[in-house]
Design an enzyme around this catalytic site. Structure first.
Site, PDB file in Angstrom:
ATOM      1  N   ASN A 106      44.912  14.595 -10.478  1.00  0.00           N
ATOM      2  CA  ASN A 106      44.744  15.726  -9.557  1.00  0.00           C
ATOM      3  C   ASN A 106      45.216  15.430  -8.134  1.00  0.00           C
ATOM      4  OD1 ASN A 106      43.684  17.138 -11.693  1.00  0.00           O
ATOM      5  ND2 ASN A 106      41.539  16.859 -11.090  1.00  0.00           N
ATOM      6  N   ASP A 164      33.566  16.534  -1.003  1.00  0.00           N
ATOM      7  CA  ASP A 164      32.863  17.811  -0.828  1.00  0.00           C
ATOM      8  C   ASP A 164      31.511  17.797  -1.529  1.00  0.00           C
ATOM      9  OD1 ASP A 164      33.140  20.733   0.086  1.00  0.00           O
ATOM     10  OD2 ASP A 164      32.454  20.896  -1.988  1.00  0.00           O
ATOM     11  N   ARG A 196      41.917  11.974 -14.825  1.00  0.00           N
ATOM     12  CA  ARG A 196      42.106  13.289 -14.194  1.00  0.00           C
ATOM     13  C   ARG A 196      41.937  13.202 -12.679  1.00  0.00           C
ATOM     14  NH1 ARG A 196      38.585  17.171 -18.214  1.00  0.00           N
ATOM     15  NH2 ARG A 196      40.179  17.476 -19.810  1.00  0.00           N
ATOM     16  N   HIS A 243      26.207  27.436   2.928  1.00  0.00           N
ATOM     17  CA  HIS A 243      26.672  27.414   1.535  1.00  0.00           C
ATOM     18  C   HIS A 243      26.973  28.822   1.000  1.00  0.00           C
ATOM     19  CE1 HIS A 243      26.521  24.623  -2.205  1.00  0.00           C
ATOM     20  NE2 HIS A 243      27.410  25.567  -2.373  1.00  0.00           N
ATOM     21  N   LEU A 262      40.746  24.780 -10.065  1.00  0.00           N
ATOM     22  CA  LEU A 262      41.228  24.740 -11.457  1.00  0.00           C
ATOM     23  C   LEU A 262      40.549  25.823 -12.298  1.00  0.00           C
ATOM     24  CD1 LEU A 262      41.030  20.846 -11.894  1.00  0.00           C
ATOM     25  CD2 LEU A 262      43.035  22.213 -11.270  1.00  0.00           C
ATOM     26  N   TYR A 266      23.710  19.918  -4.825  1.00  0.00           N
ATOM     27  CA  TYR A 266      24.343  19.138  -5.902  1.00  0.00           C
ATOM     28  C   TYR A 266      23.442  17.988  -6.353  1.00  0.00           C
ATOM     29  CZ  TYR A 266      28.593  21.634  -4.375  1.00  0.00           C
ATOM     30  OH  TYR A 266      29.508  22.586  -4.001  1.00  0.00           O
ATOM     31  N   LYS A 315      26.440  20.831   2.795  1.00  0.00           N
ATOM     32  CA  LYS A 315      26.174  22.271   2.999  1.00  0.00           C
ATOM     33  C   LYS A 315      24.679  22.526   2.960  1.00  0.00           C
ATOM     34  CE  LYS A 315      30.276  22.967   0.083  1.00  0.00           C
ATOM     35  NZ  LYS A 315      30.251  22.130  -1.111  1.00  0.00           N
ATOM     36  N   ILE A 337      39.780  21.227  -3.541  1.00  0.00           N
ATOM     37  CA  ILE A 337      38.775  20.185  -3.813  1.00  0.00           C
ATOM     38  C   ILE A 337      38.471  20.132  -5.314  1.00  0.00           C
ATOM     39  CG2 ILE A 337      37.660  19.952  -1.554  1.00  0.00           C
ATOM     40  CD1 ILE A 337      35.702  22.203  -2.430  1.00  0.00           C
ATOM     41  N   SER A 357      36.491  16.198 -10.918  1.00  0.00           N
ATOM     42  CA  SER A 357      36.543  15.614 -12.259  1.00  0.00           C
ATOM     43  C   SER A 357      35.687  14.369 -12.276  1.00  0.00           C
ATOM     44  CB  SER A 357      37.978  15.257 -12.662  1.00  0.00           C
ATOM     45  OG  SER A 357      37.961  14.669 -13.942  1.00  0.00           O
TER      46      SER A 357
HETATM   47  N1  LIG Z   1      30.868  26.410  -1.900  1.00  0.00           N
HETATM   48  C1  LIG Z   1      30.571  26.802  -3.116  1.00  0.00           C
HETATM   49  O1  LIG Z   1      29.796  27.744  -3.335  1.00  0.00           O
HETATM   50  C2  LIG Z   1      31.179  26.090  -4.280  1.00  0.00           C
HETATM   51  C3  LIG Z   1      31.066  26.626  -5.567  1.00  0.00           C
HETATM   52  C4  LIG Z   1      31.649  25.923  -6.620  1.00  0.00           C
HETATM   53  C5  LIG Z   1      32.330  24.742  -6.382  1.00  0.00           C
HETATM   54  N2  LIG Z   1      32.390  24.220  -5.115  1.00  0.00           N
HETATM   55  C6  LIG Z   1      33.103  22.948  -4.831  1.00  0.00           C
HETATM   56  O2  LIG Z   1      34.402  23.005  -5.414  1.00  0.00           O
HETATM   57  C7  LIG Z   1      34.561  21.884  -6.285  1.00  0.00           C
HETATM   58  C8  LIG Z   1      35.524  22.204  -7.403  1.00  0.00           C
HETATM   59  O3  LIG Z   1      35.128  23.347  -8.135  1.00  0.00           O
HETATM   60  P1  LIG Z   1      34.447  23.246  -9.597  1.00  0.00           P
HETATM   61  O4  LIG Z   1      33.731  21.980  -9.712  1.00  0.00           O
HETATM   62  O5  LIG Z   1      33.688  24.511  -9.787  1.00  0.00           O
HETATM   63  O6  LIG Z   1      35.651  23.362 -10.628  1.00  0.00           O
HETATM   64  P2  LIG Z   1      37.170  22.871 -10.785  1.00  0.00           P
HETATM   65  O7  LIG Z   1      37.486  21.736  -9.890  1.00  0.00           O
HETATM   66  O8  LIG Z   1      37.997  24.108 -10.718  1.00  0.00           O
HETATM   67  O9  LIG Z   1      37.164  22.399 -12.313  1.00  0.00           O
HETATM   68  C9  LIG Z   1      36.393  21.314 -12.757  1.00  0.00           C
HETATM   69  C10 LIG Z   1      36.506  21.255 -14.268  1.00  0.00           C
HETATM   70  O10 LIG Z   1      37.875  21.034 -14.642  1.00  0.00           O
HETATM   71  C11 LIG Z   1      37.997  19.839 -15.420  1.00  0.00           C
HETATM   72  N3  LIG Z   1      39.215  19.156 -14.949  1.00  0.00           N
HETATM   73  C12 LIG Z   1      39.368  18.499 -13.779  1.00  0.00           C
HETATM   74  N4  LIG Z   1      40.611  18.027 -13.678  1.00  0.00           N
HETATM   75  C13 LIG Z   1      41.266  18.371 -14.811  1.00  0.00           C
HETATM   76  C14 LIG Z   1      42.583  18.149 -15.283  1.00  0.00           C
HETATM   77  N5  LIG Z   1      43.466  17.479 -14.562  1.00  0.00           N
HETATM   78  N6  LIG Z   1      42.917  18.658 -16.501  1.00  0.00           N
HETATM   79  C15 LIG Z   1      42.006  19.349 -17.237  1.00  0.00           C
HETATM   80  N7  LIG Z   1      40.752  19.602 -16.835  1.00  0.00           N
HETATM   81  C16 LIG Z   1      40.376  19.111 -15.625  1.00  0.00           C
HETATM   82  C17 LIG Z   1      36.747  19.037 -15.147  1.00  0.00           C
HETATM   83  O11 LIG Z   1      36.388  18.293 -16.280  1.00  0.00           O
HETATM   84  P3  LIG Z   1      35.915  16.738 -16.253  1.00  0.00           P
HETATM   85  O12 LIG Z   1      34.973  16.572 -15.082  1.00  0.00           O
HETATM   86  O13 LIG Z   1      35.221  16.581 -17.561  1.00  0.00           O
HETATM   87  O14 LIG Z   1      37.154  15.905 -16.122  1.00  0.00           O
HETATM   88  C18 LIG Z   1      35.714  20.132 -14.890  1.00  0.00           C
HETATM   89  O15 LIG Z   1      35.200  20.632 -16.102  1.00  0.00           O
HETATM   90  C19 LIG Z   1      33.111  21.610  -6.737  1.00  0.00           C
HETATM   91  O16 LIG Z   1      32.971  20.376  -7.371  1.00  0.00           O
HETATM   92  C20 LIG Z   1      32.388  21.741  -5.431  1.00  0.00           C
HETATM   93  O17 LIG Z   1      32.573  20.591  -4.633  1.00  0.00           O
HETATM   94  C21 LIG Z   1      31.846  24.899  -4.072  1.00  0.00           C
END
Ligand SMILES: NC(=O)c1ccc[n+]([C@@H]2O[C@H](COP(=O)([O-])OP(=O)(O)OC[C@H]3O[C@@H](n4cnc5c(N)ncnc54)[C@H](OP(=O)(O)O)[C@@H]3O)[C@@H](O)[C@H]2O)c1
Length: 282
Positions: free
Chosen positions: A246, A47, A242, A114, A196, A52, A81, A234, A237
């Site tokens: 995941n 994704d 992790r 987006h 997460l 990004y 996006k 999605i 990490s």
């Molecule tokens: N369309 C949109 O507007 C939009 C907005 C936000 C996000 N997204 C997409 O969604 C994806 C995921 O959302 P996100 O990046 O906001 O957050 P997330 O996946 O909910 O959380 C990521 C965070 O959790 C930590 N983490 C990951 N796996 C873990 C585990 N098993 N145990 C403990 N901590 C863990 C990571 O740390 P480390 O990296 O240090 O391991 C990072 O700090 C994004 O990367 C992006 O592709 C889309």
């Protein structure tokens, strides 16, 4: 090498792996390790987004994996996006070409709006441009992110096309049940960003208790909760352990009672939101 991650079939018959790798905030310098680790672990869905600022590095890592024979292009599902400042029919076509060039790919599996940014008044023509790209065979399926009921109604009415996916913030702290019900009614698959809760929900005692019960981690429980509701997740990490953890979420199952306890973590009035509110962000 195919993956053990199940696929969901979208409303245009396109299959998509139910679990993918989030690439927001992955530093270009880390993309090679992150993506190769993910492919080794079984990830086939990536994704990405123009904003990004890592599409070149993501594309290079994916192409290296293909060249090495680790995976075929048609086995991976690559998403990007269009960012808010390139909305509009012509602009979206240009943004798509730029993303494709940066990624070094011939087509994308999914291209998404987006954010609606409703006050700009251009999300309809942006979506129309993406639908045209699908008609031209340059993208397999069309999606949106952060759309809510009125904006979904508007694009469906304007174009006669229902997006295959709406990618929204969704995790145990923010269930978005009303919007998810709307998706079910219209045959739109719900994809969870920040599944997460960006790590903020992982200390919640309910996730901890259920994780202990199953001998897994709170992150795995949070992901399992979304998967068992037939949503796409999605998680992001940059940490190899992790990344592997995941995706290791297909050998245990939460009970109905556990699912309900996790659903009850939802905070009233969107208080559990960790990202921006789409009705306000422009
Ligand atoms: N369309 C949109 O507007 C939009 C907005 C936000 C996000 N997204 C997409 O969604 C994806 C995921 O959302 P996100 O990046 O906001 O957050 P997330 O996946 O909910 O959380 C990521 C965070 O959790 C930590 N983490 C990951 N796996 C873990 C585990 N098993 N145990 C403990 N901590 C863990 C990571 O740390 P480390 O990296 O240090 O391991 C990072 O700090 C994004 O990367 C992006 O592709 C889309």
């Amino acid at each position: 090498m195919s993956s053990f991650v199940p696929s969901i079939t979208l409303n245009d018959s396109t299959p998509i792996p139910q679990l993918g790798l989030g690439l927001w905030k992955i530093d270009p310098a880390d993309c090679e390790t992150v993506i190769r680790t993910a492919i080794d672990a079984g990830y086939r869905h990536f994704d990405c987004a123009a904003i990004y600022k890592n599409e070149e590095a993501v594309g290079a890592a994916l192409r290296a994996a293909i060249a090495a024979g680790d995976v075929d292009r048609d086995e991976i599902f690559v998403v990007s996006k269009v960012w808010n400042n390139q909305q509009g029919f012509e602009e979206t076509g240009e943004a798509f070409n730029q993303s494709l060039t940066r990624l070094g790919l011939d087509y994308l599996d999914m291209y998404m709006v987006h954010w609606p940014c409703a006050d700009k008044g251009t999300y309809q023509s942006t979506f129309e441009a993406i639908a045209q790209l699908q008609g031209l065979g340059r993208v397999q399926t069309v999606g949106v992110c952060n759309f809510y009921e009125e904006t979904l109604d508007s694009i469906i009415a304007d174009t006669g096309i229902t997006p295959a996916i709406n990618q929204i913030e969704l995790h145990p702290g923010l269930s978005q049940q009303q919007l998810v019900d709307y998706h079910h009614h219209h045959g739109i698959v719900t994809e969870c960003w920040s599944p997460l809760g960006q790590g903020e929900i992982l200390g919640h005692p309910v996730l901890g208790e259920i994780a202990e019960e199953h001998g897994v981690t709170p992150a795995q429980v949070a992901l399992r909760w979304s998967l068992q509701h037939d949503r796409i997740v999605i998680p992001r990490s940059r940490t190899p352990e992790r990344i592997r953890e995941n995706i290791d979420v297909f050998s245990f199952e939460l009970t109905e009672e556990e699912l309900d306890r996790i659903t009850a973590m939802d905070q009233a009035d969107g208080a559990g939101r960790v990202g921006l509110d789409p009705r306000e962000f422009s």
